[in-house]
Design an enzyme around this catalytic site. Structure first.
Site, short mmCIF file in Angstrom:
data_model
loop_
_atom_site.label_atom_id
_atom_site.label_comp_id
_atom_site.label_asym_id
_atom_site.label_seq_id
_atom_site.Cartn_x
_atom_site.Cartn_y
_atom_site.Cartn_z
N HIS A 144 0.64 -7.61 14.44
CA HIS A 144 0.59 -9.07 14.41
C HIS A 144 1.27 -9.64 15.66
O HIS A 144 2.11 -9.00 16.29
CB HIS A 144 1.29 -9.60 13.16
CG HIS A 144 0.56 -9.30 11.89
ND1 HIS A 144 0.33 -10.26 10.92
CD2 HIS A 144 0.01 -8.16 11.41
CE1 HIS A 144 -0.32 -9.71 9.91
NE2 HIS A 144 -0.53 -8.44 10.20
N HIS A 197 5.23 -6.41 5.57
CA HIS A 197 5.84 -6.63 6.89
C HIS A 197 7.28 -7.10 6.70
O HIS A 197 7.71 -8.10 7.26
CB HIS A 197 5.02 -7.64 7.70
CG HIS A 197 3.68 -7.12 8.11
ND1 HIS A 197 3.49 -6.42 9.28
CD2 HIS A 197 2.47 -7.18 7.50
CE1 HIS A 197 2.21 -6.08 9.38
NE2 HIS A 197 1.59 -6.52 8.30
N ASP A 276 -8.09 -2.94 4.66
CA ASP A 276 -7.41 -3.54 5.81
C ASP A 276 -8.36 -3.54 7.01
O ASP A 276 -7.96 -3.29 8.16
CB ASP A 276 -6.12 -2.80 6.14
CG ASP A 276 -5.20 -3.59 7.08
OD1 ASP A 276 -5.37 -4.82 7.18
OD2 ASP A 276 -4.34 -2.97 7.73
#
Length: 390
Positions: A144, A197, A276
């Protein structure tokens, strides 16, 4: 008098969500399953699957970032989402959450609007949106963009739940990065919340569980690991019996031994397969660009220039194949992890995830090698659905 079926599908093996039935016929009417029997009524058109084929509940994927060359962050239009849906339907997915990875608040609003429009337009299989970020830990950011991380503030709960009752909303966040009460607020507004995360040692995650957090995003990846005294996100996920966990069974994100461990501790009722997936699924390109960074594709492995994994390039059928092969699951367990378990997590197990009377006719047909040979959504087959009519 009960109306007769308008169609039937016959298969040597029918997996009903719990068990296999041999040489059975699934009767459909108006997009729903009305019975599972050993023979169709006279005069009903029957699609007979090839020898050795399996008919199972259609796969449900709660983490689909892209497919067909499209990334939701880049293209949240109805046609863009339709291309994603079509790419994953070819891999057996008949229900999915379009997933936006960490982005700005205006981008979140656009994605929610796009998903709402796509649902209204009837894009087959679209169930809602998964917002993965931007309230994540910079210590466990993965691929990210750190520049797009944000602090949770006033108005964010309303923003994230803007889809309302038009579809399902799933939010992934790092519990230590949001204030107490944020998870409870999101849940009260109708969202499902997962931890992901996260660098938390376990304390903030346990607090969030008390507020209604119900799952963990891509178990083992981009989260704190088990320590000698602190459980970390992985430890809490494995120990918390009621919590769900998504897991990427692609041979790259999670080792096969860890897949087996997760299955042993969570069981098929709480461990669910996710793809994903990124744009290369259903697309022949050798990579794509993510926020200005080039992501390379090597088979089904996606990485940034520094080797960081950047999502996956697998379908749910491939995840089922890996989990039931190298991941230690029986085929029944893997099929349940791809359909009934995510349906239960999303609160849709009253109509999805089983082949039983009253359930939606969302189905997948698999060949003996577990390749997809046909799908049905609401009883409607893709044009290339396998089987002969009789």
């Amino acid at each position: 008098m009960t109306a007769p079926p308008d169609h039937a599908i016959a298969a040597e093996r029918v997996f009903d969500g719990d068990f296999f039935r041999h040489n059975h016929v699934v009767l459909l009417r108006g997009g729903a399953i009305i019975d599972v029997t050993d023979a169709p009524p006279p005069g009903v058109p029957v699609t007979r699957l090839p020898p050795g084929a399996i008919l199972a509940p259609g796969f449900i994927d709660v983490q689909v970032n892209g497919g067909g060359g499209v990334l939701l962050n880049d293209d949240g239009s109805v046609e863009g989402i339709r291309r994603i849906a079509e790419a994953h339907r070819a891999g057996g997915t008949t229900g999915f959450l379009a997933t936006l990875i960490t982005d700005t608040r205006p981008a979140i609003a656009r994605a929610i609007k796009g998903v709402a429009e796509a649902i209204r337009a009837g894009v087959p299989g679209l169930l809602g949106i998964h917002l993965e970020g931007p309230f994540l830990s910079p210590k466990r950011i993965g691929i990210h963009d750190p520049a797009r991380l944000a602090r949770f503030g006033e108005g964010d709960a309303a923003l994230l739940t803007g889809l309302g009752t038009r579809g399902i909303t799933l939010v992934t966040l790092a519990p230590e990065e949001v204030p107490p009460g944020a998870v409870a607020d999101l849940v009260a507004r109708g969202a499902r919340v997962c931890a992901g995360h996260t660098a938390d040692d376990g304390a903030a995650i346990r607090r969030a569980l008390g507020e209604g957090l119900s799952g963990f995003t891509h178990l083992f990846n981009a989260m704190s690991q088990v320590g000698p005294r602190e459980p970390g996100a992985v430890g809490v996920a494995l120990a918390e019996e009621g919590a769900y966990a998504g897991i990427i069974a692609d041979g790259h994100h999670v080792g096969d031994l860890q897949l087996r461990l997760a299955l042993r501790l969570k069981g098929r009722d709480r461990l669910m397969l996710v793809s994903d997936a990124m744009p290369p699924v259903g697309d022949a390109s050798d990579g794509f660009t993510l926020f200005g960074r080039r992501i390379r594709r090597d088979g089904d492995r996606l990485t940034g220039a520094d080797g960081t994994l950047a999502g996956a390039a697998i379908t749910m059928a491939e995840a089922v194949r890996h989990m039931s092969g190298r991941g230690g699951a029986t085929l029944a367990e893997a099929l349940a992890m791809a359909a009934l378990t995510p349906a239960r997590f999303l609160g849709l197990d009253h109509r999805l995830g089983r082949i039983a009377p009253g359930f939606c006719a969302d189905l997948v047909a698999l060949g003996p090698d577990l390749s997809v040979v046909g799908t049905w959504i609401g009883g409607r087959a893709r044009p290339e659905a396998a089987g002969r009519q009789s």
